[in-house]
Design a protein around this motif. Structure first.
Motif, PDB file in Angstrom:
ATOM      1  N   PRO A 233       0.819  -1.215   0.000  1.00  0.00           N
ATOM      2  CA  PRO A 233       0.000   0.000   0.000  1.00  0.00           C
ATOM      3  C   PRO A 233       0.856   1.271   0.000  1.00  0.00           C
ATOM      4  CG  PRO A 233      -0.914  -1.588   1.551  1.00  0.00           C
ATOM      5  CD  PRO A 233       0.383  -2.168   1.054  1.00  0.00           C
ATOM      6  N   GLY A 234       1.980   1.227   0.709  1.00  0.00           N
ATOM      7  CA  GLY A 234       2.829   2.407   0.818  1.00  0.00           C
ATOM      8  C   GLY A 234       3.513   2.797  -0.481  1.00  0.00           C
ATOM      9  N   ASP A 235       3.438   1.949  -1.499  1.00  0.00           N
ATOM     10  CA  ASP A 235       3.992   2.325  -2.802  1.00  0.00           C
ATOM     11  C   ASP A 235       3.126   3.384  -3.493  1.00  0.00           C
ATOM     12  OD1 ASP A 235       6.154   0.635  -2.568  1.00  0.00           O
ATOM     13  OD2 ASP A 235       5.096  -1.074  -3.459  1.00  0.00           O
ATOM     14  N   TYR A 236       1.954   3.640  -2.917  1.00  0.00           N
ATOM     15  CA  TYR A 236       1.077   4.676  -3.470  1.00  0.00           C
ATOM     16  C   TYR A 236       0.999   5.859  -2.511  1.00  0.00           C
ATOM     17  CZ  TYR A 236      -0.112   1.296  -6.951  1.00  0.00           C
ATOM     18  OH  TYR A 236      -0.008   0.414  -7.985  1.00  0.00           O
ATOM     19  N   ASP A 237       1.076   7.046  -3.072  1.00  0.00           N
ATOM     20  CA  ASP A 237       0.878   8.238  -2.254  1.00  0.00           C
ATOM     21  C   ASP A 237      -0.570   8.330  -1.808  1.00  0.00           C
ATOM     22  OD1 ASP A 237       3.556   9.219  -2.629  1.00  0.00           O
ATOM     23  OD2 ASP A 237       2.959   9.577  -4.701  1.00  0.00           O
ATOM     24  N   ARG A 310       2.228   9.056  -7.257  1.00  0.00           N
ATOM     25  CA  ARG A 310       1.599   7.817  -7.750  1.00  0.00           C
ATOM     26  C   ARG A 310       0.295   7.551  -7.002  1.00  0.00           C
ATOM     27  NH1 ARG A 310       4.984   2.613  -6.990  1.00  0.00           N
ATOM     28  NH2 ARG A 310       6.140   3.089  -8.883  1.00  0.00           N
ATOM     29  N   VAL A 311      -0.796   7.482  -7.749  1.00  0.00           N
ATOM     30  CA  VAL A 311      -2.131   7.346  -7.151  1.00  0.00           C
ATOM     31  C   VAL A 311      -2.834   6.131  -7.748  1.00  0.00           C
ATOM     32  CG1 VAL A 311      -4.422   8.422  -6.958  1.00  0.00           C
ATOM     33  CG2 VAL A 311      -2.352   9.829  -6.712  1.00  0.00           C
ATOM     34  N   LEU A 312      -3.513   5.378  -6.891  1.00  0.00           N
ATOM     35  CA  LEU A 312      -4.335   4.256  -7.347  1.00  0.00           C
ATOM     36  C   LEU A 312      -5.806   4.634  -7.179  1.00  0.00           C
ATOM     37  CD1 LEU A 312      -4.331   1.209  -8.265  1.00  0.00           C
ATOM     38  CD2 LEU A 312      -4.585   0.636  -5.834  1.00  0.00           C
ATOM     39  N   LEU A 313      -6.513   4.754  -8.304  1.00  0.00           N
ATOM     40  CA  LEU A 313      -7.962   4.998  -8.255  1.00  0.00           C
ATOM     41  C   LEU A 313      -8.680   3.662  -8.364  1.00  0.00           C
ATOM     42  CD1 LEU A 313     -10.615   6.756  -8.544  1.00  0.00           C
ATOM     43  CD2 LEU A 313     -10.221   6.636 -11.020  1.00  0.00           C
ATOM     44  N   VAL A 314      -9.615   3.418  -7.442  1.00  0.00           N
ATOM     45  CA  VAL A 314     -10.405   2.190  -7.488  1.00  0.00           C
ATOM     46  C   VAL A 314     -11.886   2.581  -7.602  1.00  0.00           C
ATOM     47  CG1 VAL A 314     -10.873  -0.019  -6.375  1.00  0.00           C
ATOM     48  CG2 VAL A 314      -8.688   1.138  -5.983  1.00  0.00           C
ATOM     49  N   GLY A 315     -12.379   2.595  -8.826  1.00  0.00           N
ATOM     50  CA  GLY A 315     -13.797   2.915  -9.053  1.00  0.00           C
ATOM     51  C   GLY A 315     -14.648   1.737  -8.649  1.00  0.00           C
ATOM     52  N   THR A 316     -15.692   2.015  -7.861  1.00  0.00           N
ATOM     53  CA  THR A 316     -16.521   0.911  -7.369  1.00  0.00           C
ATOM     54  C   THR A 316     -17.974   1.088  -7.794  1.00  0.00           C
ATOM     55  OG1 THR A 316     -16.943   2.089  -5.314  1.00  0.00           O
ATOM     56  CG2 THR A 316     -15.085   0.561  -5.324  1.00  0.00           C
ATOM     57  N   GLY A 317     -18.602  -0.008  -8.167  1.00  0.00           N
ATOM     58  CA  GLY A 317     -19.995   0.052  -8.602  1.00  0.00           C
ATOM     59  C   GLY A 317     -20.852  -0.973  -7.885  1.00  0.00           C
ATOM     60  N   ALA A 318     -22.101  -0.591  -7.600  1.00  0.00           N
ATOM     61  CA  ALA A 318     -23.085  -1.520  -7.027  1.00  0.00           C
ATOM     62  C   ALA A 318     -24.002  -1.947  -8.166  1.00  0.00           C
ATOM     63  CB  ALA A 318     -23.885  -0.835  -5.922  1.00  0.00           C
ATOM     64  N   LEU A 319     -24.056  -3.262  -8.404  1.00  0.00           N
ATOM     65  CA  LEU A 319     -24.672  -3.763  -9.636  1.00  0.00           C
ATOM     66  C   LEU A 319     -26.103  -4.240  -9.424  1.00  0.00           C
ATOM     67  CD1 LEU A 319     -21.481  -5.568 -10.927  1.00  0.00           C
ATOM     68  CD2 LEU A 319     -22.280  -3.273 -11.470  1.00  0.00           C
ATOM     69  N   LEU A 320     -26.951  -3.315  -9.018  1.00  0.00           N
ATOM     70  CA  LEU A 320     -28.356  -3.667  -8.784  1.00  0.00           C
ATOM     71  C   LEU A 320     -29.250  -2.867  -9.719  1.00  0.00           C
ATOM     72  CD1 LEU A 320     -29.679  -1.788  -5.651  1.00  0.00           C
ATOM     73  CD2 LEU A 320     -27.732  -1.042  -7.040  1.00  0.00           C
ATOM     74  N   ASN A 321     -30.519  -3.212  -9.761  1.00  0.00           N
ATOM     75  CA  ASN A 321     -31.516  -2.270 -10.246  1.00  0.00           C
ATOM     76  C   ASN A 321     -32.710  -2.324  -9.303  1.00  0.00           C
ATOM     77  OD1 ASN A 321     -33.323  -4.281 -11.108  1.00  0.00           O
ATOM     78  ND2 ASN A 321     -32.923  -3.985 -13.272  1.00  0.00           N
ATOM     79  N   THR A 322     -33.735  -1.544  -9.589  1.00  0.00           N
ATOM     80  CA  THR A 322     -34.838  -1.448  -8.621  1.00  0.00           C
ATOM     81  C   THR A 322     -35.639  -2.744  -8.529  1.00  0.00           C
ATOM     82  OG1 THR A 322     -36.141  -0.428 -10.363  1.00  0.00           O
ATOM     83  CG2 THR A 322     -35.117   1.043  -8.797  1.00  0.00           C
ATOM     84  N   LEU A 323     -35.589  -3.559  -9.576  1.00  0.00           N
ATOM     85  CA  LEU A 323     -36.280  -4.852  -9.523  1.00  0.00           C
ATOM     86  C   LEU A 323     -35.520  -5.870  -8.692  1.00  0.00           C
ATOM     87  CD1 LEU A 323     -37.621  -5.854 -13.060  1.00  0.00           C
ATOM     88  CD2 LEU A 323     -38.934  -5.516 -10.971  1.00  0.00           C
TER      89      LEU A 323
END
Lengths: 354, 354
Positions: A233-237, A310-323
């Motif tokens: 983890p410390g390899d990323y600012d 150096r930055v690590l972006l972790v985009g996160t998604g919740a894979l639901l719908n209303t049904l």
């Protein structure tokens, strides 16, 4: 067991990570946010702040599509190029059938792939776009996403006019759009690696608990990324998730600790960063636009200023719908990671100073 | 006007076309269709035909997700590999937030990108998958799509129980799923080129006229493809759109004629091919699954048998949702093209025999 012995995939490392041999460069960005986001702590970093979230349009859906369109156009302008210089447009949003992106793509007129990764769409676009560029298929890719409080609330939850009380764990959909032009050469922030997420589901069923639903996927991707590259983890600012909110961020930190990765010093979350504690947004921001505006607006400017290398972006998604949750399904999550590196010598960022 | 002179994108040809230097190979396919499709003229070519479209599930959405999942698993098996040999999964469908794909991706557990291109999603997956393979990021990609009459009708149109009368120009959503494994080496059908579509909108506003809404995009992509590669329609044994239906196919032929391309001898449409005239499906089939099952089930088998050597698939999508046309928007379309070539000598197919 493979039927045929295949040559290796030269740019794949480990289980889920890819390496760009000719790292794509950030050639231009643009961000637009709504009124609430424009009152938050990151306001000085956004390019444009709406004074009216309906943006002069008759419906919120039309407003969101225009938001995405104009932000995309602004990113092209920021890159100092013409729209015709864009080889491929990648875009997605949260509205059913990603219509905000589709209608903006109609105006932009460029070759277009629609993406859907819920709030991970910005990271998905960065990853796919980088692969198209590094693969030799495009000189320049334009990747954009958007979300809008009004379109998301009324589609996923309740009519806004109802002003329903929300649980403290719920997140607030960011009104905003972020767009980035990636190019196959030039100077600036580079995308060096990516880790493609897999769907992870620990069984959360409450749609007011999106952070909890996505935290396992974020942790899974971060752990896999570090393992694949043999990094710590410390390899990323900065490791920045988008968007777990405060509840999800704490759960991700806990889960990463269990996996042997202490990220307590350098992990933050776009959903936590985008609003101030006084803004009553419950657990923080969410929506495809959130990680896009925080990354392109705030993080890239901090990297350019030399704060983070150096930055690590972790985009996160919740894979639901209303049904799905009405049909008793749980809420699976996904996380896609991208590594950004600012120009400059190894060891100039926070990571090595610590 | 470009800010920086960039090196060329080596694999881009003309305006919207890409060329694969190491053309990906079709390593395995699987198709599953519903009961109506199993009574149609292509029934002998499909791998599995459901005897009950609900597939033993409580809801149509769960049935569609299971359809996609099991078809994906069957394609992996057909390729003679293990699921763990798949580097990237690409999938999408028509249900809001592509949940059929998301829930199948959860079970498959592979690195996953969600795509949305309406009925063009199969072609989008083939194109993106080929770029990931030829770009060096994956040995094997699994690309899948699905659609289901019940999920689409009740989401986009009216409750099925209402049994509403449909216009003669309306299309019937195919219940079906097609999956393909692409690999970076091996023998079989190869993907040599792709043309990324742009969104085209000639102003059709009637959602019972999807064929008319998509025909301009299909024609635009075909014309651009032929221009980019300096080819004529006769260079293809078959140009197959998916899915314009009978109305849209005729409009596309007319539009291509205006653009100087006579495709009347070799253009067909997956939506026209999938049902027989006696099946009362109005203008033909549609849905993400339609072009996938016709291509992987019927066309690939004809190519393997030597009937066609070079085929151009043009997946077409109508980019609307139920809100957009109620809000007065028109229905934009998109078309993505992929070139398949069977093994064998130049000149063995219909194109040259004619």
């Amino acid at each position: 067991m493979p039927a045929v012995m295949l040559p290796p995939a030269k740019k794949k490392i480990g289980r889920q990570t890819v390496e760009f041999h000719n790292p794509p460069v950030v050639a231009g960005t643009a961000t637009t946010v709504g009124t609430l986001e424009g009152q938050g702590p990151l306001a000085p970093y956004f390019d444009r702040i709406l004074t009216n979230d309906l943006y002069g349009e008759k419906t919120a859906e039309k407003a969101e599509s225009r938001l995405l369109l104009e932000t995309a156009q602004a990113a092209v302008e920021a890159a100092g190029i013409a729209l015709s210089d864009i080889d491929v447009l990648l875009a997605g949003d949260l509205i059913n059938q990603i219509v905000a992106a589709n209608f903006a793509a109609r105006e932009l007129g460029r070759p277009f792939f629609g993406l859907y990764g819920a709030c991970s769409t910005a990271a998905e676009g960065l990853l796919v776009g980088s692969m198209l560029i590094d693969g030799g298929f495009a000189q320049r890719v334009l990747a954009c996403t958007s979300s809008h409080y009004h379109t998301a609330e009324r589609q996923y939850r309740l009519p806004i006019e109802m002003n329903a009380q929300r649980k403290p764990t719920a997140q607030t959909t960011v009104t905003g759009s972020g767009a980035v032009v990636l190019a196959n050469a030039g100077s600036g922030i580079r995308l060096t690696h990516g880790t493609i997420g897999r769907v992870v589901d620990l069984g959360v069923k409450d749609p007011s608990q999106m952070g909890a639903a996505m935290a396992p996927a974020a942790s899974d991707t971060i752990a896999c990324h570090l393992q694949d590259l043999g990094r710590r983890p410390g390899d990323y600012d900065l490791i920045v998730t988008g968007d777990l909110g405060s509840v999800g961020r704490d759960l991700a930190l806990m889960r990463l600790g269990e996996l042997g990765y202490d990220c307590s010093h350098n992990l933050n979350d776009c959903g936590v960063m985008v609003y101030g504690p006084e803004q009553n947004t419950k657990a923080g921001g969410s929506g495809c636009g959130c990680s896009a505006v925080v990354t392109y607006g705030y993080i890239f400017k901090q990297m350019a200023a030399g704060r983070w290398r150096r930055v690590l972006l972790v985009g996160t998604g919740a894979l639901l719908n209303t049904l799905t949750y009405q049909q008793g399904e749980t809420i699976p999550g996904i996380g896609h990671a991208v590594v950004f590196e600012a120009e400059g010598k190894e060891g100039e960022g926070d990571a090595v100073r610590r």
